[in-house]
Design an enzyme around this catalytic site. Structure first.
Site, PDB file in Angstrom:
ATOM      1  N   GLU A   1      22.705  45.432  62.187  1.00  0.00           N
ATOM      2  CA  GLU A   1      21.872  46.022  63.885  1.00  0.00           C
ATOM      3  C   GLU A   1      21.293  46.676  63.167  1.00  0.00           C
ATOM      4  O   GLU A   1      22.145  47.766  62.792  1.00  0.00           O
ATOM      5  CB  GLU A   1      23.309  46.210  64.715  1.00  0.00           C
ATOM      6  CG  GLU A   1      23.487  44.818  64.852  1.00  0.00           C
ATOM      7  CD  GLU A   1      24.549  45.025  66.270  1.00  0.00           C
ATOM      8  OE1 GLU A   1      24.977  46.182  66.543  1.00  0.00           O
ATOM      9  OE2 GLU A   1      24.579  43.700  67.046  1.00  0.00           O
TER      10      GLU A   1
ATOM     11  N   GLU B   1      20.530  50.609  64.014  1.00  0.00           N
ATOM     12  CA  GLU B   1      20.849  51.381  65.059  1.00  0.00           C
ATOM     13  C   GLU B   1      20.516  52.443  64.558  1.00  0.00           C
ATOM     14  O   GLU B   1      20.265  52.998  63.543  1.00  0.00           O
ATOM     15  CB  GLU B   1      22.241  50.949  64.831  1.00  0.00           C
ATOM     16  CG  GLU B   1      22.562  49.634  65.724  1.00  0.00           C
ATOM     17  CD  GLU B   1      24.282  49.950  66.226  1.00  0.00           C
ATOM     18  OE1 GLU B   1      24.751  50.500  67.006  1.00  0.00           O
ATOM     19  OE2 GLU B   1      24.884  48.694  66.653  1.00  0.00           O
TER      20      GLU B   1
ATOM     21  N   ASP C   1      25.049  48.814  61.638  1.00  0.00           N
ATOM     22  CA  ASP C   1      26.264  48.038  61.975  1.00  0.00           C
ATOM     23  C   ASP C   1      26.034  46.553  62.072  1.00  0.00           C
ATOM     24  O   ASP C   1      25.568  45.367  62.588  1.00  0.00           O
ATOM     25  CB  ASP C   1      26.145  48.646  63.865  1.00  0.00           C
ATOM     26  CG  ASP C   1      27.590  48.170  64.554  1.00  0.00           C
ATOM     27  OD1 ASP C   1      28.045  47.624  63.566  1.00  0.00           O
ATOM     28  OD2 ASP C   1      27.258  47.801  65.604  1.00  0.00           O
TER      29      ASP C   1
ATOM     30  N   GLN D   1      31.903  37.364  65.660  1.00  0.00           N
ATOM     31  CA  GLN D   1      32.024  38.026  67.450  1.00  0.00           C
ATOM     32  C   GLN D   1      32.432  37.021  68.459  1.00  0.00           C
ATOM     33  O   GLN D   1      32.819  37.340  69.146  1.00  0.00           O
ATOM     34  CB  GLN D   1      31.250  38.246  67.316  1.00  0.00           C
ATOM     35  CG  GLN D   1      30.675  39.512  68.118  1.00  0.00           C
ATOM     36  CD  GLN D   1      29.061  40.213  68.436  1.00  0.00           C
ATOM     37  OE1 GLN D   1      28.610  40.222  67.168  1.00  0.00           O
ATOM     38  NE2 GLN D   1      28.469  41.522  69.124  1.00  0.00           N
TER      39      GLN D   1
ATOM     40  N   LYS E   1      32.951  43.979  63.674  1.00  0.00           N
ATOM     41  CA  LYS E   1      32.742  44.963  63.316  1.00  0.00           C
ATOM     42  C   LYS E   1      33.329  45.856  62.753  1.00  0.00           C
ATOM     43  O   LYS E   1      32.495  46.724  61.911  1.00  0.00           O
ATOM     44  CB  LYS E   1      32.298  45.881  64.623  1.00  0.00           C
ATOM     45  CG  LYS E   1      31.557  44.551  66.392  1.00  0.00           C
ATOM     46  CD  LYS E   1      29.789  44.913  65.745  1.00  0.00           C
ATOM     47  CE  LYS E   1      29.260  44.312  66.881  1.00  0.00           C
ATOM     48  NZ  LYS E   1      27.215  44.410  66.892  1.00  0.00           N
TER      49      LYS E   1
HETATM   50 MN    MN Z   1      25.982  47.838  66.959  1.00  0.00          MN
END
Ligand code: MN
Length: 412
Positions: free
Chosen positions: A195, A197, A229, A236, A249
């Site tokens: 991810e 970020e 991330d 998930q 995560k």
């Molecule tokens: Mn995230």
């Protein structure tokens, strides 16, 4: 501004930047800044009196003590370092002996985690990302949850597994349910994702029972980093309801080693998106509350010599900004502390090439991407390296974050 250290206009680390980090130099963790292709040893410069502060905060192995001193100290230190690097200032420029000792080629030193990180919170503040994911999991009609346009959504993450750029990531194992009509299974994740970020660090926090307002938020923020991330989508999908992500995560989160201060980012202020629903007063921000920071993700498989660009996004696409993140996080009296990290959530943009995760890029694996090597990717495979970079463009210079890079290793 001009430094006696020379570099190109695309260097992430001109004299206008002065980020803070911690480097391993001769086996010792030392607080440093970056200029061009060099790291500059701030521990040494403070030790010999070139940098003078009320408290000697560069003699430790993390930035926490410095970060806890507050905005005036951060700004004064940055100004003093800029002065020391100024082409017109002889202090350091003409001290050959000291110069030989305090500069190190960046490529020769290893960067380590710059902060002893306290609590970690991850927001979910990109409307495009939330809409894409919502559409995939719940359909176009229910893409955005009804609360999304009113509150910055987040979950409490885990700081113990935050690692610095260059450290490999191990594919996690866990419980998934690939067949919705069968029992769950245990094994290595088959849907590894990144991810894209950005995160910010709390410099000075707030006491329990008090809150930080949108107006004061930036006084508390020391600076920003790029964040990957890492996410196991199959884990998930099975675990996230009703309390949000957990083991999908918390096995790894990678950050870039340089913290770029908000002082360095001032020239890149921008307005950000319009708010579709009027926000409650405690979340309303004025002026230019966000920053124009270009973001890139590149992918390199084990068979490739060069990484290929798979995403180009921008920090300014985020719906909620940092001021809102911090104001919302503390509005109930939740305290924050020096070294806490808050990340933005995946930063996707309005176009297809600005999607900040494989989940979105390949639309949950239904539209695989072709790599220059001829290979296909639905998610991240073992041996793949993910590289994220961030930079803001000035007229004749760049203020950059460097990169956050990590290779995925097979499950144990
Ligand atoms: Mn995230």
């Amino acid at each position: 501004m001009k430094s006696f250290i020379t570099y190109g206009r695309d260097s992430h680390f001109p004299i206008e930047n002065i980020p803070f980090g911690v480097a391993l130099i001769n086996g010792e963790k030392r607080i440093v800044t970056a200029i061009g292709d060099y790291v500059l040893d701030l521990k040494m410069l403070e030790g010999i009196g070139y940098i003078f502060q009320e408290k000697k905060v560069f003699q430790t192995e993390t930035l926490n003590e410095f970060m806890g001193c507050g905005k005036k100290v951060w700004t004064d230190a940055r100004n003093r370092i800029q002065k020391l690097l100024d082409a017109d200032n002889a202090e350091l420029r003409d001290s050959e002996v000291i110069r030989n000792e305090c500069f190190h080629l960046m490529k020769d030193v290893e960067m380590v985690l710059p902060v002893s990180i306290g609590d970690y919170t991850d927001f979910y503040s990109s409307r495009e990302h939330a809409s894409n994911v919502g559409e995939m999991f719940r359909g176009k009609e229910n893409a955005l949850m009804p609360n999304w346009l009113h509150i910055p959504i987040a979950y409490h993450g885990r700081s113990s597994s935050i690692i610095v750029s260059g450290e490999d990531v191990r594919r996690p194992k866990g419980q998934t349910r690939p067949d919705p009509n069968a029992a769950p299974v245990f094994g290595a994740s088959k849907q590894m994702d990144f991810e894209l970020e950005m995160g910010f660090f709390i410099g000075t926090g707030n006491n329990l029972g008090e809150n930080i307002t949108v107006e004061n938020a930036e006084e508390h923020i020391f600076g920003m980093v790029v964040v990957n991330d890492w996410s196991a989508r199959d884990i998930q999908a099975w675990e996230y309801q009703p309390l949000g992500p957990f083991l999908a995560k918390n096995f790894a989160t990678s950050i870039s080693p340089w913290i770029v201060t908000l002082d360095a980012l001032q020239p890149f202020r921008t307005e950000g998106p319009k708010f579709e629903k009027e926000l409650l007063p405690y979340l309303q921000t004025k002026g230019n509350p966000t920053f124009d920071i270009n973001l890139e993700v590149k992918l390199k498989s084990g068979k490739m010599d060069e990484a290929v660009m798979i995403c180009e996004s921008n920090y300014k696409y985020l719906y909620y900004n940092m001021r809102q993140h911090l104001a919302h996080h503390t509005v109930n009296g939740c305290n924050t502390r020096t070294g806490d990290m808050m990340a933005s959530g995946t930063i996707s943009g309005p176009t297809k090439d600005a999607r900040g995760s494989m989940l979105e890029i390949t639309w949950r694996g239904t539209e695989p991407i072709k790599l220059p090597s001829g290979e296909e990717r639905k998610f991240i495979e073992d041996g793949d390296t993910v590289i994220m970079r961030a930079y803001a463009k000035g007229e004749n210079y760049t203020v950059g974050f460097g990169e956050v890079k990590a290779k995925l290793l097979p499950a144990k």
